[in-house]
Write an enzyme that holds these catalytic residues in place. Sequence first.
Site, PDB file in Angstrom:
ATOM      1  N   SER A  79     -32.346 -31.047  46.795  1.00 50.95           N
ATOM      2  CA  SER A  79     -33.144 -30.256  46.127  1.00 50.95           C
ATOM      3  C   SER A  79     -34.518 -31.001  46.046  1.00 50.95           C
ATOM      4  CB  SER A  79     -32.567 -29.647  44.812  1.00 50.95           C
ATOM      5  OG  SER A  79     -33.380 -28.458  44.638  1.00 50.95           O
ATOM      6  N   ASP A 186     -28.632 -19.714  50.386  1.00 50.21           N
ATOM      7  CA  ASP A 186     -29.447 -20.538  49.212  1.00 50.21           C
ATOM      8  C   ASP A 186     -30.485 -19.917  48.695  1.00 50.21           C
ATOM      9  OD1 ASP A 186     -30.587 -22.343  47.394  1.00 50.21           O
ATOM     10  OD2 ASP A 186     -30.366 -23.848  48.717  1.00 50.21           O
ATOM     11  N   HIS A 216     -26.818 -22.966  46.697  1.00 55.02           N
ATOM     12  CA  HIS A 216     -27.544 -24.254  46.480  1.00 55.02           C
ATOM     13  C   HIS A 216     -26.837 -25.409  46.587  1.00 55.02           C
ATOM     14  CE1 HIS A 216     -31.391 -26.186  45.953  1.00 55.02           C
ATOM     15  NE2 HIS A 216     -31.039 -26.709  44.581  1.00 55.02           N
TER      16      HIS A 216
END
Length: 238
Positions: A79, A186, A216
């Site tokens: 991320s 996601d 995610h």
Amino acid sequence: MVVIAHGYGEHIGRYERLADRLVADGAVVYAVDHVGHGRSEGERVHITDFEDVVTDLHTLDETARREHPGLPVVLLGHSMGGLIAARYAQRYGDTLAALVLSSPLIGRWEGAAQLLALDEIPDVPLDITTLSRDPSVGERYAADPLVWHGPFKRPTLQAIERGLAAIDEGPSLGGLPLMWIHGEADPLVPIDGSRAGVEHLRGPDYVERTYPEARHELFNELNADAVMTEVAAFVRRS
């Protein structure tokens, strides 16, 4: 050796399962809470320049190499940690054996611009169902005192936009082996936006794995064991 860069608002303690899997496979694992995150110092989730965070991570890398000289180093970023890892690879790629990007915040991400357009950034908690199809993941996240549960900070969003631009304007990774993994469902870092960034970075040695219905946090998803097996195989051959 694997160096892990964690995501926004969280801390490296949430990666124990992944670290245990990599260690069981023979790797040495290093990680640190980014500034303003977890047990590190600094105003919570306040980052003004991701170049400084990359430099911090390089200090960790240098420490790891001193303690385990001669081992090839694979960098893994998830991320926001994917933004940090991608920029790290642009700056220090010649020192790495490979790069793994998990749901990386690179390419196009409309979230920053949408929030920055508001006069006041809303203090709305993260929808914990976006993390994983496993409800217990979100429940643990919501109860974790080391996780930031407040709003985005405007300087951090501005730094994210500058970081995305720096990666876009920076070089490709050439021959550095790159693995990209992403959940096709996601909602936090949509896969199509990240794909643009990956296409800019990737060279000929490239592995892509996308997972239908996954959200995610792939290392906390229902199919996490399969994801970690694929990542460990990539790390081994690097």
